[in-house]
Design a protein around this motif. Structure first.
Motif, short mmCIF file in Angstrom:
data_model
loop_
_atom_site.label_atom_id
_atom_site.label_comp_id
_atom_site.label_asym_id
_atom_site.label_seq_id
_atom_site.Cartn_x
_atom_site.Cartn_y
_atom_site.Cartn_z
N MET A 54 22.37 -29.20 -12.99
CA MET A 54 22.77 -30.65 -12.15
C MET A 54 24.21 -30.85 -10.99
SD MET A 54 20.09 -32.25 -12.01
CE MET A 54 20.24 -32.74 -11.64
N GLY A 82 16.56 -25.23 -7.24
CA GLY A 82 17.07 -25.81 -8.45
C GLY A 82 15.95 -25.69 -9.35
N HIS A 83 14.88 -26.41 -8.97
CA HIS A 83 13.18 -25.99 -9.72
C HIS A 83 13.45 -24.94 -10.23
CE1 HIS A 83 12.22 -29.10 -6.85
NE2 HIS A 83 12.65 -30.01 -7.37
N ASP A 105 14.02 -36.12 -7.25
CA ASP A 105 15.00 -35.62 -7.97
C ASP A 105 14.86 -35.92 -9.18
OD1 ASP A 105 15.32 -33.32 -6.42
OD2 ASP A 105 17.22 -34.19 -5.35
N TYR A 144 7.09 -30.91 -10.46
CA TYR A 144 8.27 -30.81 -9.51
C TYR A 144 7.32 -31.05 -7.75
CZ TYR A 144 11.27 -28.98 -13.33
OH TYR A 144 11.78 -29.26 -14.58
N TYR A 195 25.30 -29.57 -8.11
CA TYR A 195 24.68 -29.93 -6.89
C TYR A 195 25.71 -31.67 -6.79
CZ TYR A 195 20.83 -27.45 -6.73
OH TYR A 195 19.86 -26.57 -6.30
N LEU A 202 17.16 -30.58 -5.05
CA LEU A 202 17.28 -29.68 -6.06
C LEU A 202 15.76 -28.81 -5.41
CD1 LEU A 202 16.94 -31.71 -9.12
CD2 LEU A 202 18.63 -30.29 -8.39
N TYR A 209 24.94 -35.12 -7.33
CA TYR A 209 24.86 -35.76 -8.85
C TYR A 209 25.76 -35.11 -9.72
CZ TYR A 209 20.41 -35.31 -6.62
OH TYR A 209 18.78 -35.47 -5.74
#
Lengths: 352, 740
Positions: free
Chosen positions: A269, A251-252, A217, A241, A272, A247, A275
């Motif tokens: 971010m 997230g990606h 991540d 990634y 999550y 993620l 993070y």
């Protein structure tokens, strides 16, 4: 998921686990850092370090010291410890230990290739390489002109070979290509390491997947930030990634389309929870501090790996912690050498 | 009781029994004589400084620069030592006595020597490098020349074999030379080559890399270099391989050169022409011999310099180490307000005060200081350190005892008894006067060479033997004694003290094994009768003897331990410990194991057939039962019941009263405090050396009670398990016999 590791772990891993925990106890303490930060000259640092485990490595250095010497000698200690552990290790621990060095290997390959591209002397480049990432034919990297040659001539013998399948092109090497190569290699490496740890199972799998997911991540965020404003397309970015981690995958998707550091990346971010705390510590516009925040979080997680017994994560954690310690020492020595003592605390990540 | 106590009080004092009386002293030393004073005190070794700057980090202390300089000097000295051992010279083993040079002077001297040495090293390194290159060139010329000659003659054949070409010889030569004529007319074989030399270990990988890089369009020839060449980095001799690579094409050439560079292979051009080759070889050889003489001269010069350094090295090393120790000690001292004096605190034994004062006076005098050093005794709050004065005889025993734990200040020192008990218990196990004599000879050799061996550096094992030489001496003496009792000389019995008391029934002695011997005169005067040896009942007899003896020795030694605790309690005027610890412990141990010892002695004296196991076991299981055959003396049964009850009473006796009394005392004292201090109670806790006078620790009853409980349980279990442990004396003594 938990097997009966406690019953059998010590047959092969007990000795080395004891060794690594012993090594961990030798990490510099808060009091050490406190004293180091008060040093006036590099000789003071040497004097202080001579009372720690680094002592024997520094004692024979003549007096006008340089930061590089300190770092070199401290790294040498880490390398010696690593080699000792590797010699004692049996399968699968030895493979695990070897996996730890692949990251350095990738960095070294990239360093040499970039260096040769800019026509630097190979010997000079070799000195800059991390000793953990050395392999036999590393100097030959300079011969290669493009990725295909690089693979065919040199890397095919190294453990990095399988990671290369994604980036064999006949394109000539340039800075951009090399950077993409680094990230592709790293992605493949992390995924492979992740798979390997899953295969080991038990506490190792659990702890290492957490640590590696964090690493993946962090790299994803760094890739995003570094690629903003470059010609890297979104799809290409998405490809860099790693296919695991917290993620992955949503997230990606969001990171891939980010075009702004402060707002967008942060927004992604903060969805999550692990993070969230990292980003909430940073005020807007302080994205340079992101690295340090990530390092701090990593150190915290690495230290937690020592709370459990009978798993290989401690080896990974110890190596990483020592590397962080050496980075700290480098920073402190640089600050002392350049009379910038006010900035000492900027980049030092304390390990407790 | 009174008289007994008086008797104990009037016993002559034993020096070894208690650690030295210590006192806290303060030194106020004028700066100008500080260094000398500390070094004199260091030579005396009777004052332990307290670190007054514990909160300061090492580089914030006053004499940090001097410490650093000493560190730097010892680094240089290590460098010299390293260089000397690398050059294969021996630094002089016997240090020459020479006057101490000043530290500053030594520093300059060392710097000069280092500078000189580094310069010489770099010069000789340069020379060595050129020499190596020439040597390699020579080897390459010789070996590669061979290849070239053969390749000129047979290149065609080899090529053909390699490529499995179907061309005819002539045809191939023609095409090759045709090609070659276009590219490089001078070369006949159509191939170009690079020759050089590479480490043998890398040769295989090098070849593989070349093969890959040129896609197999090359021929790699190699031959071992024959002689080893020094690696300039590690100064080790490395085996190398001479190689010649044949290839074609300009691109391949750059690649191959790059690979050579990457592998650290040195390339040397070898001309094809044989006459040219010879000429170059001659040149190289002549230059080589020239260089060799220069190198030799350089090495001789360097060795000379190193020898002169080596002459002083040991002295300098000890001097620098001493200086560093002095400055490290000075760093523990504080500056006083005026910055003209250093203030130090330390512990010293009271007897040493005169010596210390004398040393300090000497220091003042020698450094021409106007102001003397002030030395006075201070009041101490914390408990002083334990210091035993030992000599070379008692030192080893003290170390053995210290390995188990150091006694508190003025606690009685078990080392006094260890001097005899340790070697004696060893001898009980070792018991063989033949072996004892061997050991004695060994110990005597060590003692005779004492003065010589003590100056040498011994190996870790020898060091241990040498350190324990007096232990070995006593061990061997006792072994001879015990061996005589066991009547064993290398496991063979001897009739030293007259003839055996037993003889065979008939003259042929045929029934000795079956029916046994008969006793025909007085018992054998000393030790075991030699006739036991080899008889059917030898093992049961000796086992029984040694087992019982072990128990007697064990019970005696455990009693000694408890009695020592009595002396301790008396010394610290702690009647609580005597009443509620010493007395019940004595009762417990002696009512069980003391009674066992008594039974053993009675059995020995009366020759009774009673089974002692049975007696002891049924003493617990059914104390009221009739003893039957096992009765050894009149009134045994009631005595056993009394002893058993005493042992049972002793356990709660040592467990409960002490913590409750301590609690009561504490609350009494606390109450007294509110009204101001009245007369101290009988059990004054202040006398206990560990309790600090300023602050009374919180009295935690549960902690004290748990502690006492652990203590009591440990004692009860210990009494049993230690007695069992002493059986090891018996268990090991046949092992040593059988082991021979």
């Amino acid at each position: 998921m938990y097997g009966f590791e406690a019953m059998t772990f010590n047959i092969h891993g007990g000795y080395l686990e004891a060794i690594v925990r012993g090594h961990r106890a030798g990490l510099l303490t808060a009091a050490d850092y406190n004293n180091l930060c008060q040093c006036e000259t590099l000789d003071d640092i040497k004097m202080h370090l001579s009372a720690t485990e680094y002592g024997p490595y520094l004692q024979n250095e003549p007096s006008p010291l340089h930061t590089t010497t300190i770092v070199e000698k401290c790294t040498l200690k880490l390398v010696d410890e690593y080699k000792h552990m590797l010699c004692q290790a049996t399968e699968p621990l030895s493979t695990f230990l070897e996996y730890i060095t692949y990251g350095h290997m990738i960095d070294n390959v990239v360093l040499i290739v970039t260096g040769t591209l800019h026509e630097r002397d190979v010997q000079e480049l070799l000195e800059k390489c991390h000793p953990l990432g050395m392999f036999d034919s590393i100097a030959t990297l300079a011969v290669a002109q493009n990725m295909r040659e690089l693979y065919r001539l040199v890397l095919v013998d190294t453990p990095l070979a399988p990671y290369f399948s994604e980036c064999i092109t006949s394109e000539d090497l340039d800075d951009m290509n090399i950077e993409i190569m680094r990230n592709t290699l790293y992605k493949a490496y992390l995924e492979d390491f992740y798979k390997f740890c899953q295969k080991l199972g038990g506490a190792t799998a659990e702890i290492m997947s957490d640590l590696l997911a964090f690493e993946a991540d962090r790299r994803a965020v760094n890739i995003t930030i570094n690629s903003i404003g470059t010609e890297l397309t979104r799809d290409d970015r998405r490809k860099l990634y790693s296919n695991f981690g917290l993620l992955y995958p949503y997230g990606h998707e969001e990171l891939a389309v980010c075009e702004d550091i402060d707002q967008v990346v942060r927004a992604v971010m903060e969805k999550y929870p692990p993070y969230q705390s990292i980003f909430s510590k940073l005020s807007y516009g302080e994205s340079q501090m992101l690295d340090k925040a990530f390092y701090e979080e990593e150190v915290k997680r690495l230290c937690l790996a020592f709370e459990q017994q009978f798993h290989y994560g401690v080896f990974f954690a110890y190596m990483r912690l020592r590397e962080q310690e050496i980075r700290n020492l480098m920073w402190i020595s640089e600050c002392v050498a350049q009379n910038q003592k006010s900035r000492v605390h900027d980049s030092v990540v304390f390990i407790f | 009781m009174e008289r007994m106590e008086k008797f104990i009080d009037n016993l002559p004092p034993m020096d070894l029994m208690r650690s030295e009386k210590m006192t806290l002293v303060q030194l106020i030393i004028p700066v100008e004589s500080a260094h000398r004073a500390i070094s004199y005190l260091g030579e005396l070794g009777l004052l332990q400084f307290r670190d007054l700057n514990a909160e300061k980090s090492p580089f914030q202390r006053t004499f940090v620069n001097q410490v650093k300089r000493c560190g730097e000097m010892s680094r240089k000295l290590r460098f010299f030592k390293d260089q000397i051992s690398k050059a294969g010279l021996l630094s002089s083993l016997h240090p020459v006595v020479e006057p101490d040079v000043e530290l500053e002077e030594l520093e300059i001297q060392l710097a000069e020597h280092e500078h000189e040495l580094i310069e010489m090293n770099s010069n000789s390194e340069k020379l060595r490098q050129t020499y190596n290159e020439l040597l390699e060139f020579k080897i390459v010329l010789q070996k590669a020349g061979g290849f070239l000659v053969s390749s000129n003659n047979h290149a065609v054949d080899e090529e053909r074999e390699l490529s499995e070409n179907v061309y005819s010889n002539d045809g191939y030569v023609e095409t090759a030379s045709l090609l070659e004529q276009e590219m490089r007319p001078a070369d006949q074989s159509g191939l170009r080559f690079i020759s050089g030399i590479i480490c043998k270990s890398k040769a295989l990988r090098f070849e593989r890399m070349l093969f890959r890089a040129t896609r197999g369009n090359m021929l790699f020839n190699h031959a071992p270099a024959g002689e080893e060449i020094m690696d300039p980095v590690s100064a080790e001799m490395v085996e190398k391989t001479v190689f010649v690579v044949f290839f074609s094409g300009e691109q391949a050439k750059t690649k191959i050169l790059k690979i050579c560079e990457a592998f650290g292979a040195n390339c040397y051009p070898v001309p094809d022409d044989i006459s040219k080759q010879r000429q170059i070889t001659r040149e190289v050889l002549s230059r080589l011999s020239e260089l060799e003489t220069t190198l030799d001269a350089g090495i001789r010069h360097r060795n000379k310099a190193l020898t002169s350094v080596g002459y002083h090295l040991t002295h300098w090393m000890s001097m620098v180490r001493r200086e560093k120790a002095v400055y490290d000690t000075l760093n523990m001292l504080n500056f006083d307000v005026t910055k003209k004096c250093l203030v130090g605190e330390g512990w010293c034994p009271i007897f040493a005060k005169a010596q210390i004062q004398e040393a300090l006076q000497r220091a003042t005098f020698d450094s021409n200081s106007q102001v003397g050093i002030i030395f006075h005794v201070m009041d101490a709050v914390e408990s002083p350190p334990t210091y035993f004065r030992t000599n070379r005889f008692t030192n080893a025993y003290q170390e053995i005892v210290d390995a188990y734990g150091v006694a508190r200040y003025q606690e009685s020192n078990p080392a006094v008894y260890t001097v005899i008990t340790f070697p004696f218990l060893f001898a009980v196990m070792f018991g063989d006067w033949g072996h004892g004599i061997c050991l004695l000879l060994g110990a005597l050799v060590l003692i005779a060479r004492e003065s010589r061996l003590s100056t040498q550096k011994l190996g870790s094992f020898m060091e241990m033997l040498f350190g324990g030489r007096y232990v070995l001496l006593l061990m061997s003496l006792f072994s001879i004694y015990c061996g005589l009792i066991y009547n064993e000389f290398f496991s063979v019995p001897f009739h030293i003290f007259g003839g055996s008391a037993y003889k065979c029934r008939d003259a042929t002695c045929r029934d000795a094994q079956s029916a046994g011997l008969i006793k025909f005169r007085d018992p054998y005067p000393f030790g075991v009768d030699p006739s036991w040896r080899g008889s059917r009942s030898e093992l049961p007899f000796l086992n029984s003897l040694k087992m019982k003896m072990s128990i007697l020795l064990g019970v005696a030694q455990m009693n000694l331990g408890i009695i020592l605790s009595y002396f301790n309690a008396r010394f610290f005027r702690n009647s609580l410990d005597i009443r509620y610890q010493f007395v019940p412990q004595m009762i417990f141990l002696n009512s069980l194991f003391g009674y066992l010892s008594l039974l053993i002695i009675i059995k020995w004296c009366t020759g009774s057939q009673a089974d002692l196991y049975h007696v002891m076991i049924y003493m617990f299981l059914s104390p009221t039962d009739d003893l039957g055959d096992n009765e050894l003396f009149w009134g045994q049964r009631p005595l056993q019941i009394v002893l058993l009850l005493l042992a049972l009473v002793a356990v709660p006796w040592m467990l409960f009263p002490k913590p409750f009394i301590l609690k009561k005392l504490h609350s009494e004292r606390f109450q007294g405090r509110t009204y101001g201090m009245l007369g101290t109670s009988e059990f004054d806790l202040d006398v206990e050396p560990d309790s600090a006078r300023q602050h009374h620790e919180e009295f935690n009853f549960s902690e004290v009670f748990v502690h006492q409980m652990i203590h009591s349980i440990e004692f009860v279990l210990g009494a049993v398990s230690n007695t069992a442990s002493y059986l090891r004396l018996w268990a090991l003594s046949p092992t040593t016999c059988l082991g021979v």
